[in-house]
Structure formats: structure tokens, C-alpha cells
Scaffold this motif. Structure first.
Motif, PDB file in Angstrom:
ATOM      1  N   GLN A  52       0.848  -1.187   0.000  1.00 24.55           N
ATOM      2  CA  GLN A  52       0.000   0.000   0.000  1.00 24.55           C
ATOM      3  C   GLN A  52       0.889   1.244   0.000  1.00 24.55           C
TER       4      GLN A  52
ATOM      5  N   GLY B  69      -5.114   6.119   5.309  1.00 23.43           N
ATOM      6  CA  GLY B  69      -4.602   5.483   4.104  1.00 23.43           C
ATOM      7  C   GLY B  69      -4.313   6.466   2.983  1.00 23.43           C
ATOM      8  N   LEU B  70      -3.813   7.637   3.339  1.00 19.35           N
ATOM      9  CA  LEU B  70      -3.530   8.662   2.336  1.00 19.35           C
ATOM     10  C   LEU B  70      -2.049   8.679   1.993  1.00 19.35           C
TER      11      LEU B  70
ATOM     12  N   VAL C 283       1.369   4.731   1.161  1.00 20.27           N
ATOM     13  CA  VAL C 283       0.730   5.524   2.202  1.00 20.27           C
ATOM     14  C   VAL C 283       1.764   6.395   2.897  1.00 20.27           C
TER      15      VAL C 283
END
Lengths: 187, 243, 187
Positions: free
Chosen positions: A60, A158-159, A62
Motif C-alpha cells: 500500500q 490510508g492517504l 501511504v
């Protein structure tokens, strides 16, 4: 060593780097540890992401880096073993956080002017959970504390970075972040 | 209590989440002079028979402290009005426009908060490798439950006689109380009895703020709370300090 | 859902459990979270271990459980990333740790009697690094805190359990650790 062997070794190493660090690792740090260019590292990340399809774990992007994490669809198994994530934020706290996120750096008085309600309790909560932090003091009378968001904030939602924030009313976040408000220091 | 963890209260002219009461009171939509805060606090404490949610209780206490503070301001003799030149000079139409803009702005941020809530819901289902053990963990409560702590708090609250209206103008802050508690613990290597923290005739606001400070210190793991036998006295120790 | 689909889902879930828990997880806890028998869980672990062949990560049985870790052959990459490894324990701190490990549960006064030196600083460091913890209080005057080692300690030193501790060589050391001194409970 063939090119494919080399890429395979590097993908394995990449996996190790992500596991060992736990949190998000910025691309340059990954590249440095792999002794590759950032372009090649990005290509390796893409390959690894593909390899992980159909597995329990995923990569991911992030908080300005890449992290190894579990896929949301297995959350029910995970919460049976480990404590659930910290409580979701209350509505009022989320509202306060939204003002800080889109308006940062911002003073408590400015937050309260937008919300029309006392917000010290919510700011404290956010500080405690490391979602916001003091980023400085505003020049002027009383030099009030300025707040901004943290890396924990990015991870919590989750940015990738602040430009990843959901757009407000079609306005781009960058524009909002740059626009100084006319009502500063209102109390 | 899914949308926010603010407990519901019922007082004269209002029924709903306590943080909404704070907001309304602050906006002048609820007249706190009509509200019996003591009964509100008592009703809440009476409702705490089952599981005590520390987070929720803290939320309640914060709201209660904010209400007490607001109410005490209302009851104190009015200060000469502070000059507000910026507003005084505004034209009426400007004021209306300003208000409209403010409402609009608030609406935008409410929507942003919704969007963040949606992101949070997804990300809460994603787990990473946790940091090495120890950074998180059990709250340092030894041999007792949060309920015991609350029961003790309630006894103190019942003992405190002075009504909330007698708030000293200076006010006490949670930070002050935390410092005071730590200083007292530092001077008491064998710990302190819970009740000793509270003067018998403290104003309620002082009791509430002291309790908030205590919760805060427990949360920051600056002190340990222990009860050696059931129903025995609750003792507080500085964290890490030896007996 | 076919049997193979089910096994695949459970393997993915297992992977998630191991990542999310961080440390070693005992078999019964894994089985419980997967809602499988321990036998089936063991079979799944074996399948997962096989899947991991040729990858960067591996499964390792340690400290009474299973954990996800990096393969030793990629250690160089990892050390390059984790340049800021926690500083190694100082000699004196390690000594203190040894006394706690072999004599637990033990009070500070007892540690100091064995070492012949003040040890509060070292005990604090060890507590901070989660290598030791308070395990109770010794009955008697002042009821001093008793210390013991933690699971982190086992992992740090790659031990399965305390019986895995290397046996003490040399009578002198053994005697030193065992001899009750007259200075106990001194503060």
C-alpha cells in the motif's frame, strides 16, 4: 546471474525491507537499501504487487512511502487474534480534524470559528492520538499555537500525502492549503 | 452510540448526546442556567452499572467540565463587555453575509468529515506489522477494574459539598492537577490513597478536574492504580517508582 | 466453495494473522482465529511454508509460536535500511540483564548485591526496551518490585523458552548468581 535472477533476488529483498520496517518506507530509502535506482525500485514494487495478487498481504502506498499490510477482506480473522484498531473518531472529532487537515496550519480559534463550537477537547484528543501536532506559533497577539496533521494522520486514513485528501466541493486541496483565510485571529 | 461515543443525557430543554449539548449551550441555544448539571452528572454515574467505557466516560467528563465552566461564567457577575470593534463596525448586511458564509463553510467541512469517516472505515480493516510490544498494551490498572475506580470517584463526588457555582475565577486546569498529583506521588514513595487526592469540601469542579487529571495520567501511564484486596483501598503509585 | 478455495482463503488469513501480530503466535491461537483444528492449522502452516520457498519471507517457529520473518540471506539489505538499529546493550546493562534472566524473579536490591553496583539505570533501560518487566512484588518490608524477563527477551536472543538459556559455565559465576547476599532489600 541472469537478469531475471537478479530481479527475483531484489523482489525478495524488497519484501524483507517492507516486513522489517513495519511502517511505510519512502521510495528513496528502499532504492538505497536495494542499491538500485528509484525507477527500478518502482518497477520492482509493481512486480511484487502483482505477485501478491490473490494473497493475504498487499502493498500500500501511504504516508509518502510503501508498506506491507493485510488485505481488508481478512480483517475479521485478524481481529479475532489482535485487538481491533483504535476506536473510530467521533463525528465532532472528525469534523475538527477535517478543519485542521484542510486549513493547516490553523489555530484553535480558527477551528472554533469554523465549527461554531469549542474544540479544545477534540484538539486534545487528536493530539493524544498523534493525528495532529503543534507546528508552530502564529505571529501576533498571544502567539497562539498552530496545528497541522501528522504522518499518523496519513496512515490512519490510508492517504499518500495531503494532496490525496478527498477534494472539498471540487476545490483542489492544494489550493485550499495555500489560501490564507481572511478571518485569522478571530476569537 | 455508533456515530460518536458521546453519551446521551436528558436535562431541561435538551435530550441527546452530551457533546451536542455543549455545542448548543455554546451557541446559546440552550440556557444553562435552567440546567441542573449536578443531576445530569449523577444520572450518568447512576447509569454506569455495567461496563465502563473509559473513552466514553472521559468524553462525558470533558463535556461536563465544559458545561460547568460555561455555567459558572453565566452565573458570575457579568464583566464589562469586551470591546469587539471588528463586529461592531460591520454593517448589518455584512453580518448576515458573514453568517451565511460561515454556515456554508461549516457544511463543507462536515462533508469532508464524512469523507474521512469513509476512508477511516476501510483503513481500520487494514493491519500492518505492529511496533515492538510495549508501546501499546494494557492500561496500568493492577487488580482492579475501571468500575472500581469510578465507584471511588463517585464516593468522592458525593462527599463534595460545595455547589458548582462557587468556581474560583482563576479556575483549575487539568494540566495543573496532573502536575499536582505527580508532585504528591513523587513525595509519597509508598503511594497515595485515592481519597487523599480530594479535599473533603472541594468544589465539584475541582473534583471533576482532579479526576480527569487522574484518568489522563493513567492513560499516559504516568501512574499505576492498584487495589490489593477486593473492596480494599485504591492506591496510586508513580509509574516505575519503587515502593 | 471448493476445498482448495477454502484452504487458499485460510492460508491468506494465516499470512495476515502472522503479519498483524508481529511476534510469534502460538498454534492454538492461530487455530482459534482461523476457526480450524490445530491439525488443520499445522497443515496450513506447512503449505504456507512451501509457498514461501524462494521468497524473501519465511515462517519460523520461535518462543513457543510461529512468526513471519525475513530470510537470513537478505540481512544485508535489511541492515542497510535499518541503519538506525537500536544501540547494542552496554556491558553493564547486559550484565544486569543476565542477573535478572538467571535469577528471576529478582528485586533491584538483589541485582545490585550480585553486581556490587547500582543498577537502577540499567533496569530502567531494560524496562524501556521491554527486555524485562515487573512480575510482582516480594512479600516483606517495603514489598519491593520483582523483575523477570519478557517474551521480547526470548525473541531478542532467539530462545524458545527460559530453559533454552545457555548453561552457566564456571563455579564462580554460578555461585555469584546463586549466593544470597546479606544486602537484600537494601534501598
Amino acid at each position: 546471474m541472469t537478469e531475471e535472477d537478479r530481479a527475483r533476488t531484489l523482489r525478495c529483498a524488497l519484501e524483507c525491507l517492507l516486513l522489517a520496517s513495519g511502517g511505510p518506507v519512502p521510495l528513496p530509502k528502499l532504492a538505497q537499501a536495494l542499491q538500485c535506482s528509484e525507477e527500478e525500485t518502482e518497477a520492482l514494487l509493481a512486480q511484487l504487487e502483482k505477485e501478491y495478487e490473490g494473497r493475504g498481504l498487499m502493498l500500500q502506498p501511504v504516508a509518502g512511502g510503501w508498506q506491507l499490510c493485510t488485505r481488508p477482506e481478512y480483517a475479521d480473522y485478524v481481529t479475532r487474534l489482535v485487538a481491533a484498531q483504535p476506536e473510530p473518531l467521533s463525528r465532532a472529532t472528525l469534523e475538527t480534524l477535517a478543519v485542521v487537515a484542510y486549513r493547516q496550519p490553523v489555530t484553535r480559534a480558527e477551528v472554533e470559528a469554523v465549527r461554531g463550537a469549542r474544540s479544545d477537547h477534540h484538539l486534545r484528543k487528536l493530539l493524544e492520538r498523534n493525528l495532529i501536532r503543534e507546528v508552530g506559533r502564529k505571529p501576533g497577539p498571544g502567539s497562539p499555537i498552530l496545528y497541522g496533521t501528522t504522518e499518523v494522520f496519513l496512515r490512519h486514513f490510508g492517504l499518500r500525502d495531503l494532496s490525496d485528501l478527498p477534494p472539498l466541493e471540487g476545490r483542489r486541496v492544494q489550493d485550499m492549503l495555500r489560501t490564507p483565510t481572511g478571518k485569522e485571529d478571530e476569537r | 452510540m455508533s456515530a460518536g461515543r458521546s453519551p446521551v443525557v436528558r436535562v431541561a430543554g435538551f435530550e441527546g448526546p452530551v457533546d451536542e449539548l455543549v455545542r448548543r449551550a455554546h451557541a446559546g441555544e440552550v440556557d444553562l442556567r435552567e440546567v441542573d448539571l449536578t443531576s445530569m452528572v449523577r444520572a450518568y454515574l447512576d447509569g454506569l452499572r455495567g461496563e465502563v467505557d473509559l473513552e466514553e466516560a472521559t468524553e462525558f467528563l470533558w463535556a461536563a467540565a465544559a458545561l460547568v465552566e460555561m455555567k459558572s461564567r453565566l452565573l458570575l457577575p457579568p464583566k464589562p463587555p469586551a470591546p469587539e470593534p471588528a463586529v461592531a463596525q460591520e454593517e448589518a448586511t455584512d453580518l448576515a453575509e458573514q453568517l451565511r458564509q460561515q454556515v456554508e463553510e461549516y457544511r463543507v467541512f462536515r462533508e469532508a468529515a464524512e469523507a474521512l469517516a469513509a476512508l477511516e472505515a476501510v483503513q481500520r480493516r487494514v493491519f500492518t506489522r505492529p511496533p515492538e510490544e510495549g508501546s501499546e498494551g494494557e492500561l496500568p490498572l493492577v487488580g482492579l477494574t475501571v468500575q472500581d475506580l469510578f465507584a471511588a470517584f463517585r464516593r468522592v463526588l458525593e462527599r463534595s459539598e460545595k455547589p458548582v457555582e462557587e468556581v474560583p475565577r482563576e479556575g483549575v486546569t487539568v494540566a495543573d492537577c496532573m502536575r499536582a498529583i505527580l508532585a504528591r506521588l513523587a513525595a509519597s514513595p509508598h503511594g497515595l490513597q485515592f481519597d487523599e487526592l480530594f479535599e473533603p469540601a472541594s468544589p465539584r469542579i475541582v473534583v471533576i478536574v482532579t479526576f480527569l487529571a487522574l484518568l489522563e495520567l493513567v492513560r499516559r501511564r504516568r501512574l499505576r492504580v492498584a487495589q490489593m484486596e477486593p473492596f480494599g483501598p485504591i492506591r496510586l503509585y508513580a509509574a516505575g517508582g519503587e515502593a
